[in-house]
Design a protein around this motif. Structure first.
Motif, PDB file in Angstrom:
ATOM      1  N   PRO A   2       0.826  -1.216   0.000  1.00 35.37           N
ATOM      2  CA  PRO A   2       0.000   0.000   0.000  1.00 35.37           C
ATOM      3  C   PRO A   2       0.855   1.259   0.000  1.00 35.37           C
ATOM      4  CG  PRO A   2      -0.150  -1.121   2.115  1.00 35.37           C
ATOM      5  CD  PRO A   2       0.673  -1.985   1.212  1.00 35.37           C
ATOM      6  N   ARG A   3       0.349   2.268  -0.700  1.00 31.97           N
ATOM      7  CA  ARG A   3       1.059   3.548  -0.740  1.00 31.97           C
ATOM      8  C   ARG A   3       0.797   4.331   0.540  1.00 31.97           C
ATOM      9  NH1 ARG A   3      -0.647   6.637  -5.947  1.00 31.97           N
ATOM     10  NH2 ARG A   3      -2.629   6.405  -4.916  1.00 31.97           N
ATOM     11  N   LYS A   4       1.753   5.160   0.910  1.00 28.92           N
ATOM     12  CA  LYS A   4       1.616   6.011   2.087  1.00 28.92           C
ATOM     13  C   LYS A   4       1.371   7.443   1.609  1.00 28.92           C
ATOM     14  CE  LYS A   4       4.058   7.319   6.300  1.00 28.92           C
ATOM     15  NZ  LYS A   4       3.857   8.734   6.180  1.00 28.92           N
ATOM     16  N   ALA A   5       0.339   8.064   2.129  1.00 33.89           N
ATOM     17  CA  ALA A   5       0.018   9.437   1.739  1.00 33.89           C
ATOM     18  C   ALA A   5       1.076  10.404   2.251  1.00 33.89           C
ATOM     19  CB  ALA A   5      -1.350   9.821   2.283  1.00 33.89           C
ATOM     20  N   ASP A   6       1.334  11.460   1.460  1.00 32.70           N
ATOM     21  CA  ASP A   6       2.296  12.477   1.861  1.00 32.70           C
ATOM     22  C   ASP A   6       1.712  13.442   2.885  1.00 32.70           C
ATOM     23  OD1 ASP A   6       4.552  11.779   0.129  1.00 32.70           O
ATOM     24  OD2 ASP A   6       3.143  12.245  -1.484  1.00 32.70           O
ATOM     25  N   GLU A   7       0.413  13.668   2.811  1.00 27.03           N
ATOM     26  CA  GLU A   7      -0.305  14.462   3.812  1.00 27.03           C
ATOM     27  C   GLU A   7      -1.799  14.182   3.664  1.00 27.03           C
ATOM     28  OE1 GLU A   7       0.733  18.547   3.220  1.00 27.03           O
ATOM     29  OE2 GLU A   7      -0.581  18.767   1.498  1.00 27.03           O
ATOM     30  N   TYR A   8      -2.570  14.725   4.582  1.00 24.92           N
ATOM     31  CA  TYR A   8      -4.007  14.494   4.587  1.00 24.92           C
ATOM     32  C   TYR A   8      -4.742  15.827   4.592  1.00 24.92           C
ATOM     33  CZ  TYR A   8      -2.822   9.701   5.543  1.00 24.92           C
ATOM     34  OH  TYR A   8      -2.305   8.436   5.446  1.00 24.92           O
ATOM     35  N   THR A  25       0.299  13.615   9.000  1.00 23.61           N
ATOM     36  CA  THR A  25       0.014  12.187   9.182  1.00 23.61           C
ATOM     37  C   THR A  25      -1.427  12.026   9.645  1.00 23.61           C
ATOM     38  OG1 THR A  25       0.658  12.120  11.517  1.00 23.61           O
ATOM     39  CG2 THR A  25       2.401  11.704   9.882  1.00 23.61           C
ATOM     40  N   GLN A  27      -2.271  10.078  12.020  1.00 21.87           N
ATOM     41  CA  GLN A  27      -2.207  10.028  13.481  1.00 21.87           C
ATOM     42  C   GLN A  27      -2.261  11.433  14.077  1.00 21.87           C
ATOM     43  OE1 GLN A  27      -0.069   8.353  11.469  1.00 21.87           O
ATOM     44  NE2 GLN A  27      -0.749   6.257  11.829  1.00 21.87           N
ATOM     45  N   PRO A  73      -6.603  11.565   1.616  1.00 23.49           N
ATOM     46  CA  PRO A  73      -5.155  11.384   1.506  1.00 23.49           C
ATOM     47  C   PRO A  73      -4.634  12.083   0.253  1.00 23.49           C
ATOM     48  CG  PRO A  73      -6.280   9.362   0.922  1.00 23.49           C
ATOM     49  CD  PRO A  73      -7.332  10.321   1.377  1.00 23.49           C
ATOM     50  N   PHE A  75      -1.345  12.369  -2.317  1.00 19.87           N
ATOM     51  CA  PHE A  75      -0.122  11.712  -2.780  1.00 19.87           C
ATOM     52  C   PHE A  75       0.581  12.664  -3.745  1.00 19.87           C
ATOM     53  CE2 PHE A  75      -3.233   8.435  -1.839  1.00 19.87           C
ATOM     54  CZ  PHE A  75      -2.529   7.590  -0.997  1.00 19.87           C
TER      55      PHE A  75
END
Length: 87
Positions: A2-8, A25, A27, A73, A75
């Motif tokens: 899975p890809r990780k988002a750069d920001e939300y 993040t 979190q 998210p 990307f």
């Protein structure tokens, strides 16, 4: 993998108005949401919303006026490209 988002991007919806703030993040958003927004969800007192992408500015909101929140998210490195089947 899975890809990780750069920001939300967090879209906060009020009566007929919408504001967007960004968190680095998920979190970080969850911590702000659970520690600051939820405990005062019925309150008419102002609370601070962290704006990390705009230097020297801040936003305050009344938690009781929030109708909805949408988390998106973002990307940075992803570009959708059409694949040409004829090549």
């Amino acid at each position: 993998m899975p890809r990780k988002a750069d920001e939300y991007a967090v879209h906060i919806f009020f009566g007929g108005h919408q504001e967007e703030v960004r968190f680095t993040t998920i979190q970080e958003f969850q911590q702000w949401y659970s520690n600051h927004l939820i405990p005062k969800s019925q309150s008419d007192d102002f609370i601070n919303v962290p704006i990390k992408n705009i230097q020297g500015e801040y936003m305050v909101i009344r938690p009781s006026s929030i109708l909805a929140i949408r988390v998106e998210p973002i990307f940075f490195g992803s570009v959708e490209r059409a694949v040409d089947q004829d090549e």
